[in-house]
Design an enzyme around this catalytic site. Structure first.
Site, mmCIF file in Angstrom:
data_model
loop_
_atom_site.group_PDB
_atom_site.id
_atom_site.type_symbol
_atom_site.label_atom_id
_atom_site.label_comp_id
_atom_site.label_asym_id
_atom_site.label_seq_id
_atom_site.Cartn_x
_atom_site.Cartn_y
_atom_site.Cartn_z
ATOM 1 N N SER A 123 59.274 62.454 29.007
ATOM 2 C CA SER A 123 60.559 62.051 28.415
ATOM 3 C C SER A 123 60.937 62.966 27.269
ATOM 4 C CB SER A 123 60.488 60.613 27.890
ATOM 5 O OG SER A 123 61.723 60.288 27.272
ATOM 6 N N LYS A 177 56.974 55.015 32.203
ATOM 7 C CA LYS A 177 58.209 55.814 32.080
ATOM 8 C C LYS A 177 59.417 55.040 32.608
ATOM 9 C CE LYS A 177 60.750 59.475 31.246
ATOM 10 N NZ LYS A 177 61.934 59.428 31.993
ATOM 11 N N HIS A 180 60.353 52.629 29.986
ATOM 12 C CA HIS A 180 61.015 53.412 28.933
ATOM 13 C C HIS A 180 62.488 53.610 29.282
ATOM 14 C CE1 HIS A 180 62.652 57.254 27.496
ATOM 15 N NE2 HIS A 180 61.921 57.106 26.414
ATOM 16 N N ASN A 181 62.739 54.022 30.519
ATOM 17 C CA ASN A 181 64.118 54.315 30.909
ATOM 18 C C ASN A 181 64.987 53.064 30.955
ATOM 19 O OD1 ASN A 181 63.173 56.907 31.169
ATOM 20 N ND2 ASN A 181 64.293 57.314 33.049
ATOM 21 N N GLU A 184 65.863 52.373 27.572
ATOM 22 C CA GLU A 184 66.847 53.434 27.222
ATOM 23 C C GLU A 184 68.252 53.034 27.700
ATOM 24 O OE1 GLU A 184 65.777 57.555 28.524
ATOM 25 O OE2 GLU A 184 67.622 57.449 29.690
#
Ligand code: 6PG
Length: 465
Positions: A123, A177, A180-181, A184
């Site tokens: 990232s 991940k 995380h996204n 986000e």
């Protein structure tokens, strides 16, 4: 340090190659596209190979190759192009945004010939890849240990440590991940909703709203996403002379990681309404023609109320902070559920620590989040940490008032509002589900549990069914 192979010289791959080379790590690189290869020609520590086979031939065994191509079919093609030349013990690391179940499948398939596979969430966008990304690894633990010095060197640093974590077996890195996204997406949407409310509810001019938002990026609310938002809002479009953002078509695209996280939350039985709202808001935004036609036919729901200007200016950053926290709470619950389902044993404090630098989510808030999980590793929900609960409680009145004003004024704030409903629903001891259970039994005889005695019960329904 050992040389590393790199397949894929798009923006991310190229910048990672430069990052590796800048740390004295020799790179043997290949891209299907000759132009991408020649773009890196002339750099001493980057050797450009003419084929995957030539790349493999130039590396010492066991070889380590990083795959930096688009998720999905392109990743399969890149792996297929390498496979005939791979031997037992070689390490393949996929740095794309792969779906974690694809990563599990690839690890199993490659494992049959002894190839060790790592799923590596990367990232930080183009800048992060060049200057230091956050790296989230999962898969073969021995392979990770062997690559750790290289990954450590190129990762961002925060709190004196590399933003690099190994989170467990196959799929763990890409799962982290993906979460995380999804966070986000939610934080981006919450910021965008707050900006929209400033403009179209409070009636601030573009410059006033831009200035207000730039002022939010301070202290405990500081974040990379607020920083780039302030930067974006400060830009003027050269062609029209208008603020750039006003010239951008309001149709948000998505490559899928947010939706995957929502699918995972549904499959795992985790409530992640704000992560879902962020995805749905992008989906609704993409129906631009329909929205234009609907407003023409039905009228705009928006009602600007300048008398709310001062109140909204004060409330919005506070609501944004509290909502962001509730979005993290949802994301970390999803992480915990994925970890337990797959036996990864993901340490949430380590995840928060890795996210403190390099990645898109980097923010001051990750420090108290990491501290909350360090202090209580089994913490069921971030909103139960006393420091974070106090930070939320202190903002709650403003958050409620702001959401109420947005609903009355017709400004859509799905993430800010759903995060509030989530936070309130989470601490409601006795909720509306009692009636849902009775309804289910009334029409379908599904039964319900009683609060005063065990067993499955049915209501005394009578009359025509
Ligand atoms: C990152 C970003 C990165 C990418 C997203 C964008 O962590 O560096 O999340 O992975 O920019 O995939 O996703 P969408 O195109 O779906 O917005």
């Amino acid at each position: 340090m050992r040389a590393i192979g790199l397949i894929g010289l798009g923006v991310m791959g190229r910048n990672l190659a430069l990052n590796l080379a800048g740390h004295g790590i020799a790179v043997h690189a290949y891209d299907l596209d000759e132009a991408a290869r020649t773009g890196l020609a002339g750099l001493e520590s980057i050797r450009l190979s003419r084929s995957p086979a030539a790349l493999l031939a130039g590396l010492e065994r066991p070889r380590a190759i990083l795959v930096m191509v688009n998720a999905g079919a392109a990743t399969d093609r890149a792996i297929e192009s390498l496979e005939p030349g791979l031997s037992a013990g070689d390490i393949l690391a996929d740095g794309g945004n792969a779906h974690y179940t694809d990563t599990i499948g690839r690890a199993r398939a490659l494992g049959k010939s002894g190839v060790r596979f790592l799923g590596l969430g990367v990232s930080g966008g183009a800048e992060g890849a060049r200057l230091g990304p956050a790296l989230m690894a999962g898969g073969d633990a021995g392979a990770f240990r062997e690559l750790e010095p290289i990954l450590d060197a190129i990762a961002a640093k925060a709190g004196g440590r590399a933003c690099l974590g190994y989170f467990g077996g196959d799929g763990a890195g890409h799962f982290v991940k993906m979460v995380h996204n999804a966070i986000e997406y939610a934080v981006m949407a919450a910021i965008a909703e707050a900006w929209f409310a400033l403009r179209h509810l409070a009636g601030l001019a573009h410059g006033e709203a831009a200035e207000a938002i730039a002022g939010w990026n301070r202290g405990e609310a500081q974040s990379y996403l607020l920083e780039i938002t302030a930067d974006v809002l400060g830009r003027i479009d050269g062609a029209s002379g208008q603020p750039l953002v006003e010239m951008v078509l309001d149709r948000a695209e998505q490559k899928g990681t947010g939706a995957w996280a929502v699918e995972a939350s549904l499959a795992l039985g985790v409530a992640a309404p704000s992560l879902a709202e962020a995805v749905f808001a992008r989906t609704l935004s993409s129906a631009k023609e329909e929205r234009v036609a609907a407003e023409l036919r039905l009228g705009s729901p928006l009602h600007v109320d300048p008398s709310q200007r001062d109140a909204l200016r004060r409330q919005l950053p506070r609501a944004l902070f509290a909502a962001t926290l509730a979005c993290y709470a949802q994301g970390f619950q999803l992480l915990a559920a994925g970890s337990s389902q797959h036996g990864w044993n993901i340490d949430p404090a380590a995840v928060a620590e890795v996210w403190r630098g390099g990645c898109i989510l980097r923010a001051a808030l990750l420090d108290p989040i990491a501290a909350a999980f360090r202090g209580a590793p089994g913490l069921a929900n971030l909103m139960l940490d006393s420091a974070l609960a106090a930070a939320m409680a202190e903002r709650e009145a403003d958050w409620r008032a702001m959401v109420a004003a947005a609903l009355v004024g017709g400004a859509p704030v799905p993430v800010l509002a759903s995060a509030l409903a989530y936070a309130q629903g989470y601490r409601t001891k006795r909720g509306a589900a009692a009636l849902i259970q009775a309804q289910r039994d009334r029409f379908g005889g599904h039964g319900f549990q009683r609060i005063d005695r065990p067993g499955n019960h049915h209501g005394p329904w009578s009359g025509p069914e």
